[in-house]
Design a protein around this motif. Structure first.
Motif, PDB file in Angstrom:
ATOM      1  N   CYS A  65       0.781  -1.242   0.000  1.00 28.04           N
ATOM      2  CA  CYS A  65       0.000   0.000   0.000  1.00 28.04           C
ATOM      3  C   CYS A  65       0.810   1.288   0.000  1.00 28.04           C
ATOM      4  O   CYS A  65       0.294   2.339  -0.403  1.00 28.04           O
ATOM      5  N   CYS A  74       1.222   3.962  -2.985  1.00 22.88           N
ATOM      6  CA  CYS A  74       0.128   4.871  -3.333  1.00 22.88           C
ATOM      7  C   CYS A  74      -0.267   5.770  -2.159  1.00 22.88           C
ATOM      8  O   CYS A  74      -0.401   6.979  -2.301  1.00 22.88           O
ATOM      9  N   HIS A  75      -0.483   5.151  -1.005  1.00 23.43           N
ATOM     10  CA  HIS A  75      -1.018   5.900   0.137  1.00 23.43           C
ATOM     11  C   HIS A  75       0.065   6.529   1.002  1.00 23.43           C
ATOM     12  O   HIS A  75      -0.267   7.263   1.938  1.00 23.43           O
ATOM     13  N   GLN A  76       1.326   6.232   0.705  1.00 30.01           N
ATOM     14  CA  GLN A  76       2.472   6.834   1.375  1.00 30.01           C
ATOM     15  C   GLN A  76       2.604   6.352   2.830  1.00 30.01           C
ATOM     16  O   GLN A  76       1.641   5.916   3.449  1.00 30.01           O
ATOM     17  N   GLY A  84      -1.627   9.782   1.463  1.00 36.33           N
ATOM     18  CA  GLY A  84      -1.860   9.619   0.038  1.00 36.33           C
ATOM     19  C   GLY A  84      -1.180  10.709  -0.769  1.00 36.33           C
ATOM     20  O   GLY A  84      -0.262  11.380  -0.295  1.00 36.33           O
ATOM     21  N   PHE A 106      -4.225   9.823  -5.052  1.00 37.13           N
ATOM     22  CA  PHE A 106      -4.527   8.691  -4.187  1.00 37.13           C
ATOM     23  C   PHE A 106      -5.094   9.214  -2.864  1.00 37.13           C
ATOM     24  O   PHE A 106      -4.493  10.096  -2.231  1.00 37.13           O
ATOM     25  N   TYR A 147     -11.907  11.626  -5.427  1.00 39.26           N
ATOM     26  CA  TYR A 147     -10.787  10.960  -6.093  1.00 39.26           C
ATOM     27  C   TYR A 147     -11.377  10.010  -7.139  1.00 39.26           C
ATOM     28  O   TYR A 147     -12.432   9.408  -6.939  1.00 39.26           O
ATOM     29  N   GLY A 172      -9.935   6.922  -9.446  1.00 36.58           N
ATOM     30  CA  GLY A 172      -8.795   6.096  -9.814  1.00 36.58           C
ATOM     31  C   GLY A 172      -9.146   4.627  -9.770  1.00 36.58           C
ATOM     32  O   GLY A 172     -10.310   4.243  -9.963  1.00 36.58           O
ATOM     33  N   MET A 175      -8.264   1.165  -7.433  1.00 37.20           N
ATOM     34  CA  MET A 175      -7.605   0.435  -6.355  1.00 37.20           C
ATOM     35  C   MET A 175      -7.754  -1.058  -6.635  1.00 37.20           C
ATOM     36  O   MET A 175      -8.879  -1.552  -6.779  1.00 37.20           O
TER      37      MET A 175
END
Length: 210
Positions: free
Chosen positions: A94, A97-99, A104, A109, A144, A146, A148
């Motif tokens: 994860c 993308c979510h840092q 995010g 993201f 958002y 995108g 997932m």
């Protein structure tokens, strides 16, 4: 036979036959004494080195256990190796993308820190991880759009550890999710494609907010 017949010369051999070499012959050639001595010496040295030297590698690089320790150690066959590391799973699956901060990437993201979806219903979290999301979803007041991916390839215990880690990190203080929730959702899951954004997620839970 006349005298002329006995003194008659034999006919000359054709030039092609005159150029031929003698037939090859086979004969043994013993190995030179020096080569034999060197070969035997190398073999004897190798055997002696293996027999007298310690096992390869440094003992300092191991875990320090001796043969006696290994023989007396209790068997772990059939026992769980240990708890699944949710933090490690988050880093592997994860964080790109979510840092690591859970914030995010703005506009790309969504954050996990403070997300109403992360902190919401446990079964909704399980559905998100098992099926994935495609389309628009609103998180913490921001939209958002995108994709997932689904994480069906992970086991129920792994998904539970991952979700519980995210729900307890940063400012999140939600309760952990047991593996049984993922087992139930997986068993009753008839979906073959990701959820179409937050609207379909809400409809899947009876229109309730996350």
């Amino acid at each position: 036979m006349t005298e002329n017949d006995s003194t008659r010369e034999a006919p000359a051999m054709p030039s092609a036959q005159q150029r031929e070499h003698l037939e090859p012959t086979e004969h043994s050639r013993p190995i030179p004494l020096l080569a034999a001595v060197v070969t035997v010496g190398v073999v004897l040295f190798g055997v002696g080195y293996i027999a007298l030297s310690d096992p390869p590698g440094s003992a300092a690089l191991g875990d320090g256990r001796t043969l006696a320790d290994l023989r007396s150690a209790p068997s772990t066959a059939g026992k769980p190796v240990g708890a699944v590391d949710g933090k490690q799973l988050f880093a592997a699956q994860c964080v790109a993308c979510h840092q690591a901060t859970g914030k995010g990437l703005p506009g790309v993201f969504p954050p996990l820190d403070g997300s109403e979806w992360v902190l919401g219903d446990a079964h909704t979290v399980a559905r998100i991880l098992l099926n994935g999301i495609e389309g628009e979803i609103t998180v913490a007041g921001n939209a958002y759009k995108g994709n997932m991916p689904a994480f069906k390839q992970l086991g129920d215990a792994e998904l539970a550890a991952l979700a519980s880690h995210v729900r307890s990190q940063w400012s999140n203080k939600a309760a952990p999710i047991p593996a049984e929730v993922f087992a139930q959702e997986r068993k009753g899951n008839l979906r073959t494609k990701p959820f179409a954004g937050g609207a379909e997620l809400k409809s899947a839970q009876g229109g309730k907010p996350p």
